[in-house]
Design a protein around this motif. Structure first.
Motif, PDB file in Angstrom:
ATOM      1  N   UNK A 170       0.823  -1.198   0.000  1.00 46.41           N
ATOM      2  CA  UNK A 170       0.000   0.000   0.000  1.00 46.41           C
ATOM      3  C   UNK A 170       0.862   1.256   0.000  1.00 46.41           C
ATOM      4  N   UNK A 219      -4.664   6.199  -3.823  1.00 45.17           N
ATOM      5  CA  UNK A 219      -5.813   6.212  -4.712  1.00 45.17           C
ATOM      6  C   UNK A 219      -6.934   7.045  -4.117  1.00 45.17           C
ATOM      7  N   UNK A 220      -7.086   6.904  -2.818  1.00 45.72           N
ATOM      8  CA  UNK A 220      -8.153   7.618  -2.140  1.00 45.72           C
ATOM      9  C   UNK A 220      -8.041   9.117  -2.402  1.00 45.72           C
ATOM     10  N   UNK A 225      -8.702   9.951  -6.021  1.00 42.36           N
ATOM     11  CA  UNK A 225     -10.124   9.931  -6.316  1.00 42.36           C
ATOM     12  C   UNK A 225     -10.814  11.170  -5.799  1.00 42.36           C
ATOM     13  N   UNK A 269     -22.800   0.965  -7.477  1.00 43.81           N
ATOM     14  CA  UNK A 269     -22.132   0.609  -6.235  1.00 43.81           C
ATOM     15  C   UNK A 269     -20.703   1.113  -6.173  1.00 43.81           C
ATOM     16  N   UNK A 325     -17.135   5.643  -0.921  1.00 41.64           N
ATOM     17  CA  UNK A 325     -16.597   5.340   0.398  1.00 41.64           C
ATOM     18  C   UNK A 325     -17.186   4.035   0.943  1.00 41.64           C
ATOM     19  N   UNK A 326     -18.429   3.769   0.545  1.00 40.73           N
ATOM     20  CA  UNK A 326     -19.121   2.577   1.040  1.00 40.73           C
ATOM     21  C   UNK A 326     -19.343   1.624  -0.127  1.00 40.73           C
ATOM     22  N   UNK A 343     -10.737   1.756  -3.053  1.00 39.16           N
ATOM     23  CA  UNK A 343     -10.351   1.915  -1.655  1.00 39.16           C
ATOM     24  C   UNK A 343     -11.465   2.468  -0.797  1.00 39.16           C
ATOM     25  N   UNK A 344     -12.509   1.677  -0.655  1.00 41.38           N
ATOM     26  CA  UNK A 344     -13.614   2.154   0.165  1.00 41.38           C
ATOM     27  C   UNK A 344     -13.242   2.070   1.639  1.00 41.38           C
TER      28      UNK A 344
END
Ligand SMILES: Nc1ncnc2c1ncn2[C@@H]1O[C@H](COP(=O)(O)OP(=O)(O)OP(=O)(O)O)[C@@H](O)[C@H]1O
Ligand SMILES: Nc1ncnc2c1ncn2[C@@H]1O[C@H](COP(=O)(O)OP(=O)(O)OP(=O)(O)O)[C@@H](O)[C@H]1O
Ligand SMILES: [Mg+2]
Ligand SMILES: [Mg+2]
Ligand SMILES: O=P([O-])([O-])[O-]
Lengths: 311, 306, 306, 277, 277
Positions: A1, A7-8, A11, C194, E112-113, E191-192
């Motif tokens: 990681x 990535x978070x 995004x 989703x 996120x979910x 990456x939730x």
């Protein structure tokens, strides 16, 4: 990681950008709505052009003359006459002949495919029959004029070179697949349990078909007939080529007759200059034709919905 | 410069693989004249000016005129002379035009080949049998009503419908505006008429000579006695001052002078029609050619356009 | 069999006389057999006609359908005439009809299936489309004549014909695209949502790619309808003789079915035209056959993989 | 007809039907299945079935899903032949005549061997027409006789009282249980000899089930009945004989009380005690 | 975020979730459902749900068919709103923000979910494209980054070794179990924070089920997981907390071991011991 990019974060950053683009997201439904309205506009266009010119026509010619007299001489230099009855009889007679061909053959074809044929036979025959529906009508017109009429003449010497019979028959052939496939759909939707119930009582296939399947599927079958008729009424090229353009008020199918559609072709491709009553008459005829077919289509949908059996 | 090359082109390069002109020539109008004009246009494009596009429609004399008077077309063929109203409209729209005779057509009465009695008829007989009420009030005219030794069978009348200049010529000129017989079967397509008569022993129809000439294996023509013995229609008899003259008529084309001035290809085509086309192809399409002087006159008129 | 009756308990009053039943049985079964063959015969009737039709077309076009016929321009003389102009005109028509119906048809289908709330307005548009599908093609011709030819002033050009034809086949595309979109399983949409995809992203990336085969099949069927359709073009007005090959959307044009139409009715003037018509029919049928085969292949190849 | 002579015997395989030769040896055999094999395409669905069926008995067929119960019962009136690609070997004797005989008309067989289906399947016609359908196709046209037949059949199916005032209403207006009894009445109207029932109560609520079960008990006075059921208690309650099917074979066939009390085969026991299926 | 403050409490009705306030009071609450009600048209499908969900826990939701498990889990990422005529009251806090807030974009919430469905539902695209789908729609175009994400996600879903040589093949070529892990990988790629799973193993064979269960155990190190299951043993094996739903209500909520050893509610006990459902 640890070694990969976050990535978070990526995004989240990009998302802010893309959410700014949510204008796209909002405008797309509006754009699509506009596209969908084109079909409505088409209908509006059809109705309004037809209605406007028809209105002009009825300023010159009374409704009574149009629907009750029997003479149609739109371009007569002496005394033009405007009655739709010769065209109605032409349309009705050709369509009648067509349905006399299409209904029995279409229905029995449907019965054969749905009740008698083995799946293998069905798989071969069905698409072949549907080929008939894909042949351009001009080809059928050619066929009626150069083959069917001369052939029929061998049997009916009094038959005219153009007549209502030959194009009627050919139209019927063209409509067979429509009647067959819609009727077959209706019969297929009759549950097998119903057939088995009858078979178990010792019924033959014919008895099952006539007394159980067809009654249960009757609404769909009738709908297929009505759609077939509507198709026959609106068909143009076959009758234009093979049924001639005689405007006599007659029921004699061995003679030349003109249908509403053929009249429209004649007037538009012929001599009527725009602005004349003869020219407007074509819109009045087209409007009648439009209303006719519209009502039949709505009727077909109504019965197939209303009488659909709840199995 | 372009003008000069044009004149040379039409003179020298005939048969060559293509001239220097391009653009389009739009022709509409009479269905009677269509076969001749189409033939000329075809030849013009394949031997004279390969890059010029001549399109020929045939919506009928009057419908063609409607387009012509508003300047949509360059030529308007006609199987009758131009009418006053049409001239007035041209004036109104500021369009200058000229009517030219192109060829001669003979109105032909056709019968079934098996009809062995009515092969010759007098002009008078034709005129009476086609007029309503002249022979019988109910118009169920028998062949024997015309001459008693003919069969006592009902005559079936056929003809082109009101769309056609031919109809107008027949009713207005030959029948002198008397009403056409009741129950006559009027058709839009000449092909239909040919078929109808070819299948009907007791039928009779009228239309232009060309449609008869191309189908003389299926139908027969009535020889008409105009007072000096029966005359069968043929390219010779329908020619100018020929013995079939009472039933012959000229066919026309109307040229938009404005178009000819603006577009070289229009003028070139017009020149071709009267220098070569009309004379050469009239015969094969079933028309009698006009006398040479008359064509020459037209050609000079066109060449004078500037 | 006699003892069958004996089997029935004596106290049971019997209405069904087995002997009678048995006697009738063979007649019923025979009838069923006969009817079976009658139905088969009736089913074959259509196919027999199809075979005759094809045989006639092929027989009539032998000797006429060759490379020259495909590559020559139109002509009034049968041995020089070809259909390259009609072929290219047909291609031009498709260049309009294809993109226009694709955008309109798929757009409408997406709107109806994915965006519109199922309510009165939705069913209004839906009913409207179903009704349009039943409107005779000649009425579309009048619409095109009034709107595109006259009001928009396109004349009888490719764009006018193409737009008219597009409206005519639009319902076919819409309905088949709707079916294709509807058959995309909901779980694929859910998977996309989703992941945080927006509606349009989901449609663009998931729904449309999955629906594509169905949409394509519908498109091909619609195009083949447009290729064979004649009536609206007759109304719009296609020149009877058009030798040049159209070069832009605003040029006049002709298409295969129109050529068949004119040659069929003109076969009275020139017998050989009937052969030209037959040869053109063969070309048209071949094109349609190929298109439909492609549609079937697409449908079979991509059928339901979920 | 011939008295039951088949006693406990073993077929070559282990799937021999075992009929304990007690009490009812004097009952007639109505239908007799001998070495029956059936394939759906490649799928061998029935394997060497040997099974007698006695007159005025209720024979229950039990077994887990997919074991071939429906297939077997549909073979008895040859309804199975409606499925394409079915192949059959062996013979089934109905009153000593092989039903697969070329000269045996299926329509005739089915008039003698009636059938009631899992899901009630009345025709979308009036109640009267449903019951009159069979007699009509067999040539009875007389209105009066038809009326008598309809009444008698509806009485026989214990539904007359419920529907006598609405004979002209559509059969779809009836409840599921009533529909099923109507289907039984429809079957009775052609006065069959044997009645086949494929899970006739599985689509019904408990009350309707009870009614149909009672009806079956009455019917067996006059008819021979074969009933397929997945409900062990039902088989135990209403049948005289029970056959246990597994994977297309008959594992055990005997008096119902014996099957349920002292099964011979381990697999029968496992099934009955709910260890599988 | 805020520490778990809710301890055992009773709601007005008898459906209060009971969280035994032992050991894990110090864990953060990731999502918190408060007085949630949901109607499908007239059908009151969720009734006054109060339920916390702890960080890095596996929360299992069990209950008989139709009790609202799927509905609840789909409410957590607002997927339920795709159904027409849904009405919702109450609130769900994700990291202290109400997900029903006007300003909360569903797309953001769903990023996120994440969610894994009952039936594996890969897109009809290549394996690579399936996993890259999420990052791509969120605007990541860089091929190199995408490749890294795909590999990392596939490794995370314990499927990398099996598919690394066929990344460009269509996902439909994979077995059911592989497809389900691919769907998990697809979910991991964005990456939730929370992963919702609706019966993720019910369509899988036992071996694949085991693999997915192991995977869930690994994933809980990094993610908070809610899993719906009809399989009691599974819930017992893999979850930390269990909620028992019945008729749209939460009957009981507690540590998994407590629920399965000493349920408070009679209905929970009946369900767990297989007396219904
Ligand atoms: N129409 C058919 N075509 C092909 N195979 C069939 C068909 N009907 C049944 N089968 C197969 O034959 C076998 C026996 O089926 P059958 O319907 O007789 O079982 P069953 O005992 O009645 O089961 P159930 O209790 O579910 O009704 C099964 O393997 C089934 O898949
Ligand atoms: N799309 C819908 N429209 C209307 N009602 C629905 C819809 N989906 C579910 N329901 C109803 O909501 C209730 C709860 O359904 P839900 O699917 O949440 O149950 P579940 O616990 O997931 O059941 P299962 O174990 O069968 O998946 C049920 O009564 C169901 O009928
Ligand atoms: Mg079964
Ligand atoms: Mg669920
Ligand atoms: O077509 P016409 O020449 O008769 O007008």
């Amino acid at each position: 990681m640890s070694k990969t990019v976050g990535v978070k974060d990526l995004i989240q950053k990009k998302d802010k950008l893309s959410k700014m683009k949510s204008g796209v997201e909002k405008s797309i439904p509006v754009f699509l709505f506009c596209l969908a309205s084109i079909s409505v506009l088409t209908t509006v266009g059809i109705v309004s052009t037809l209605v406007y010119e028809t209105f002009l026509f009825f300023k010159d010619v009374s409704l009574i003359e149009f629907f009750t007299t029997t003479e149609l001489k739109p371009l007569s230099p002496v005394e033009p006459k405007f009655s739709i009855l010769p065209l109605l009889t032409g349309t009705v007679m050709t369509s009648l002949v067509a349905m006399l061909v299409a209904i029995p053959i279409g229905l029995t074809t449907a019965v054969f495919l749905s009740e008698y044929a083995s799946p293998a036979v069905r798989k071969v025959l069905k698409p072949l029959i549907e080929v008939l529906a894909g042949i351009p009508t001009i080809v059928y017109g050619f066929f009626a004029f150069t083959f069917v009429t001369p052939l029929l003449r061998e049997f009916i010497p009094a038959l005219g070179a153009t007549n209502a019979l030959s194009p009627g028959i050919v139209m019927g052939i063209m409509i067979i697949p429509l009647v067959a496939s819609l009727s077959e759909d209706a019969m297929n939707s009759v549950p097998n349990a119903m057939r088995e119930g009858a078979m178990a009582l010792g019924a033959t296939k014919l008895e099952v078909t006539l007394r159980v399947v067809i009654p249960a599927a009757i609404s769909g079958i009738i709908a297929s007939f009505v759609l077939g008729i509507s198709r026959a009424i609106g068909e143009t090229m076959i009758v234009t080529i093979a049924s001639g353009s005689s405007k006599n008020f007659t029921f004699d199918i061995t003679q030349s007759m003109q249908t509403m559609t053929a009249y429209i072709v004649e007037v538009t491709s012929g001599d009527a200059a725009s602005g004349t009553t003869a020219y407007y008459s074509l819109y009045a005829v087209a409007f009648t034709l439009f209303v006719f077919t519209l009502l039949m289509n709505m009727f077909a949908r109504y019965i197939s919905r209303k009488y659909r059996e709840a199995y | 410069a372009a003008c000069g090359s044009d004149e040379e082109g039409s003179g020298n390069q005939a048969g060559a693989s293509g001239g220097e002109l391009s653009g389009s020539v739009v022709i509409d109008g009479s269905g009677t004249v269509y076969p001749l004009m189409a033939r000329i246009a075809d030849e013009f494009m394949s031997t004279e000016e390969e890059n010029v596009s001549v399109e020929v429609s045939r919506s009928g004399t009057s419908a063609g005129m409607k387009k012509f008077v508003v300047g949509e077309t360059d030529f308007s063929n006609a199987s009758r002379p131009i009418k006053e109203e049409e001239l007035a409209e041209l004036d109104e729209n500021g369009i200058e035009s000229e009517e030219f005779k192109v060829a001669l057509d003979g109105l032909t009465l056709v019968i079934n080949p098996e009809n062995d009695w009515a092969t010759e008829m007098t002009e008078e007989e034709i005129k009476t049998m086609f007029v309503t009420g002249k022979i019988k009030a109910d118009d169920d005219v028998l062949w024997s009503d015309i001459r008693s030794d003919w069969p006592a069978e009902k005559i079936n009348f056929y003809g082109p419908n009101e769309n056609h200049g031919t109809y107008e010529f027949f009713v207005e000129t030959i029948l002198e505006e008397q009403e056409l017989v009741e129950g006559i079967n009027l058709q839009q397509e000449y092909s239909t008429l040919v078929s109808l008569v070819s299948e009907d022993k007791y039928g009779i129809a009228f239309f232009g000579y060309g449609y008869y000439a191309n189908n003389d294996d299926k139908i027969a023509a009535v020889a008409i006695d105009f007072g000096n013995g029966p005359v069968a229609p043929s390219l010779d008899t329908i020619a100018e001052d020929g013995p079939y003259a009472p039933f012959t008529r000229p066919v026309f084309t109307n040229l938009s002078i404005d178009a000819a001035k603006e577009k070289e290809q229009v003028k070139a085509f017009a020149e071709y029609v009267f220098s070569k086309g009309a004379a050469e192809f009239a015969g094969e399409t079933g028309f009698a050619p006009l006398p040479e002087e008359e064509l020459q006159e037209s050609l000079e008129l066109i060449q004078a356009i500037d | 069999m006699k003892d069958m009756n004996m089997d029935i308990a004596p106290e049971k009053k019997s209405y069904i006389d087995l002997n009678v039943v048995q006697k009738k049985m063979s007649a019923r079964i025979l009838l069923n057999k006969i009817v079976n063959y009658l139905f088969l015969l009736s089913t074959l009737f259509g196919l027999i006609v199809l075979v005759i039709l094809l045989y006639r077309v092929v027989a009539d076009s032998i000797g006429w359908l060759n490379i020259d016929f495909l590559t020559n321009k139109l002509s009034t003389s049968p041995d020089r005439a070809g259909i390259v102009g009609a072929i290219i005109g047909t291609v031009w028509l498709m260049i309009i009809v294809g993109p226009v119906t694709m955008v309109l048809g798929i757009g409408t289908a997406i709107y109806l299936e994915e965006y519109a709330k199922k309510g009165r307005f939705h069913s209004f548009i839906q009913t409207n489309i179903t009704n349009l599908a039943g409107v005779p093609s000649i009425v579309f011709g009048l619409l095109g004549l009034t709107i595109f030819v006259r009001v928009f002033g396109f004349g009888s050009s490719i764009i006018a014909g193409g737009l008219t034809m597009s409206l005519l086949v639009l319902p076919i595309v819409v309905v088949s695209a709707q079916e294709a979109i509807r058959s995309v399983p909901q779980f694929l949409r859910e998977a996309s949502y989703g992941m945080g995809a927006t509606k349009w992203q989901t449609i663009k990336n998931v729904v449309l790619p999955s629906a594509l085969p169905g949409v394509l099949t519908g498109m091909i069927l619609a195009l083949s309808r447009a290729i064979g359709e004649t009536a609206p073009l007759v109304v719009i007005g296609i020149p009877a003789l058009l030798i040049p090959i159209p070069g832009s959307l605003f040029d006049s044009f002709t298409v295969l079915p129109m050529q068949i139409y004119y040659w069929t009715i003109d076969s009275v003037l020139v017998d050989e035209y009937a052969h030209l018509a037959a040869a053109t029919i063969l070309v048209l049928l071949t094109v349609l056959f190929v298109m439909n085969s492609v549609a079937i292949i697409i449908r079979n190849k991509f059928q339901k993989r979920y | 007809m011939c008295a039951l002579t088949i006693t406990a015997r073993k077929s070559t395989k282990a799937n021999a039907p075992l009929a304990s030769d007690t009490e009812n040896t004097e009952k007639n055999i109505v239908m007799n299945t001998r070495a029956l094999n059936l394939w759906y395409g490649e799928n061998h669905a029935l394997k060497n079935i040997n099974l007698p069926m006695l007159e005025n008995d209720v024979t229950a067929i039990i077994g887990p899903s997919g074991c071939g119960k429906s297939t077997y019962i549909k073979t008895l009136n040859r309804m199975v032949e409606l499925v394409p690609n079915v192949r059959i070997s062996g013979e089934i004797l109905y009153r000593d005549r092989n039903i697969f005989d070329k000269t045996y008309l299926v329509e005739e067989l089915r008039t003698r061997v009636g059938m009631v289906f899992q899901k009630p399947n009345p025709f979308p016609k009036s109640i009267f027409d449903n019951v009159a359908y069979g007699p009509k196709i067999h040539g009875i046209r007389d209105k009066k006789i038809l009326k008598e037949i309809v009444e008698k059949s509806l009485r026989g199916a214990a539904i007359w009282e419920e529907v006598k005032d609405r004979l002209n209403e559509n059969a779809y207006g009836l409840s599921g249980g009533q529909q099923q009894r109507l289907c039984i009445a429809r079957c009775l109207a052609i006065e069959p000899d044997v009645i086949l029932m494929d899970e006739p109560t599985s689509a019904l609520d408990p009350k309707s089930t009870l009614k149909v079960e009672e009806l079956i008990q009455e019917l067996k006075e006059k008819y021979s009945i074969i009933i397929v059921t997945h409900n062990m208690q039902q088989a135990a309650r209403i049948s005289d004989k029970t056959a246990f099917f597994l994977n297309g074979e008959v594992i055990e066939y005997d008096n119902t009380d014996l099957i349920f009390s002292t099964p011979n085969d381990k697999r029968t026991e496992d099934y009955i005690t709910g260890r599988f299926g």
